[in-house]
Motif scaffolding. Structure first.
Motif, PDB file in Angstrom:
ATOM      1  N   VAL A  22       0.819  -1.212   0.000  1.00  0.00           N
ATOM      2  CA  VAL A  22       0.000   0.000   0.000  1.00  0.00           C
ATOM      3  C   VAL A  22       0.855   1.265   0.000  1.00  0.00           C
ATOM      4  O   VAL A  22       0.555   2.216  -0.719  1.00  0.00           O
ATOM      5  N   ASN A  23       1.927   1.286   0.764  1.00  0.00           N
ATOM      6  CA  ASN A  23       2.749   2.492   0.878  1.00  0.00           C
ATOM      7  C   ASN A  23       3.764   2.676  -0.247  1.00  0.00           C
ATOM      8  O   ASN A  23       4.281   3.770  -0.430  1.00  0.00           O
ATOM      9  N   PHE A  24       4.085   1.609  -0.945  1.00  0.00           N
ATOM     10  CA  PHE A  24       5.050   1.685  -2.047  1.00  0.00           C
ATOM     11  C   PHE A  24       4.460   0.951  -3.249  1.00  0.00           C
ATOM     12  O   PHE A  24       4.786  -0.193  -3.515  1.00  0.00           O
ATOM     13  N   ASP A  32      15.809  -1.573  -9.077  1.00  0.00           N
ATOM     14  CA  ASP A  32      15.556  -2.379  -7.888  1.00  0.00           C
ATOM     15  C   ASP A  32      15.087  -1.547  -6.688  1.00  0.00           C
ATOM     16  O   ASP A  32      15.684  -1.577  -5.619  1.00  0.00           O
ATOM     17  N   PHE A  33      14.006  -0.767  -6.903  1.00  0.00           N
ATOM     18  CA  PHE A  33      13.418  -0.060  -5.783  1.00  0.00           C
ATOM     19  C   PHE A  33      11.923   0.127  -5.991  1.00  0.00           C
ATOM     20  O   PHE A  33      11.405  -0.017  -7.090  1.00  0.00           O
ATOM     21  N   LYS A  34      11.241   0.442  -4.893  1.00  0.00           N
ATOM     22  CA  LYS A  34       9.803   0.708  -4.888  1.00  0.00           C
ATOM     23  C   LYS A  34       9.597   2.116  -4.366  1.00  0.00           C
ATOM     24  O   LYS A  34      10.396   2.623  -3.583  1.00  0.00           O
ATOM     25  N   SER A  35       8.487   2.736  -4.783  1.00  0.00           N
ATOM     26  CA  SER A  35       8.268   4.127  -4.445  1.00  0.00           C
ATOM     27  C   SER A  35       6.784   4.443  -4.306  1.00  0.00           C
ATOM     28  O   SER A  35       5.941   3.701  -4.787  1.00  0.00           O
ATOM     29  N   ARG A  36       6.495   5.549  -3.671  1.00  0.00           N
ATOM     30  CA  ARG A  36       5.116   6.037  -3.586  1.00  0.00           C
ATOM     31  C   ARG A  36       4.701   6.713  -4.891  1.00  0.00           C
ATOM     32  O   ARG A  36       3.522   6.818  -5.184  1.00  0.00           O
ATOM     33  N   ARG A  37       5.674   7.215  -5.626  1.00  0.00           N
ATOM     34  CA  ARG A  37       5.428   7.869  -6.909  1.00  0.00           C
ATOM     35  C   ARG A  37       6.065   7.046  -8.020  1.00  0.00           C
ATOM     36  O   ARG A  37       6.802   6.106  -7.753  1.00  0.00           O
ATOM     37  N   GLU A  38       5.800   7.428  -9.257  1.00  0.00           N
ATOM     38  CA  GLU A  38       6.439   6.725 -10.374  1.00  0.00           C
ATOM     39  C   GLU A  38       7.954   6.803 -10.203  1.00  0.00           C
ATOM     40  O   GLU A  38       8.489   7.871  -9.878  1.00  0.00           O
ATOM     41  N   PRO A  39       8.658   5.696 -10.419  1.00  0.00           N
ATOM     42  CA  PRO A  39      10.115   5.703 -10.269  1.00  0.00           C
ATOM     43  C   PRO A  39      10.818   6.763 -11.123  1.00  0.00           C
ATOM     44  O   PRO A  39      11.797   7.365 -10.672  1.00  0.00           O
TER      45      PRO A  39
END
Length: 62
Positions: A22-24, A32-39
């Motif tokens: 939900v948060n990412f 190799d990362f996750k984000s709240r916004r588009e990478p």
């Protein structure tokens, strides 16, 4: 810089995926990362450049 690289949209990239967290919600396999916004937005903000790992998805017509 080409127009294609300036207007990077993650949803058009083969490295982009949507997570179940939900948060990412948005992820990039190349970086190799996750984000709240588009990478691509995170990359542009951090480096001042468009994402260098962008590869347009292949379009398939049935």
């Amino acid at each position: 810089m080409s127009q294609d690289k300036e207007n990077v949209r993650c949803r058009d990239c083969r490295h982009y995926y949507v997570t179940h967290q939900v948060n990412f919600r948005y992820g990039c396999r190349a970086l190799d990362f996750k984000s709240r916004r588009e990478p691509a937005t995170e990359v542009r903000e951090a480096s001042g450049q468009s994402c260098q790992y962008f590869h347009r998805k292949a379009t398939q017509f049935a």
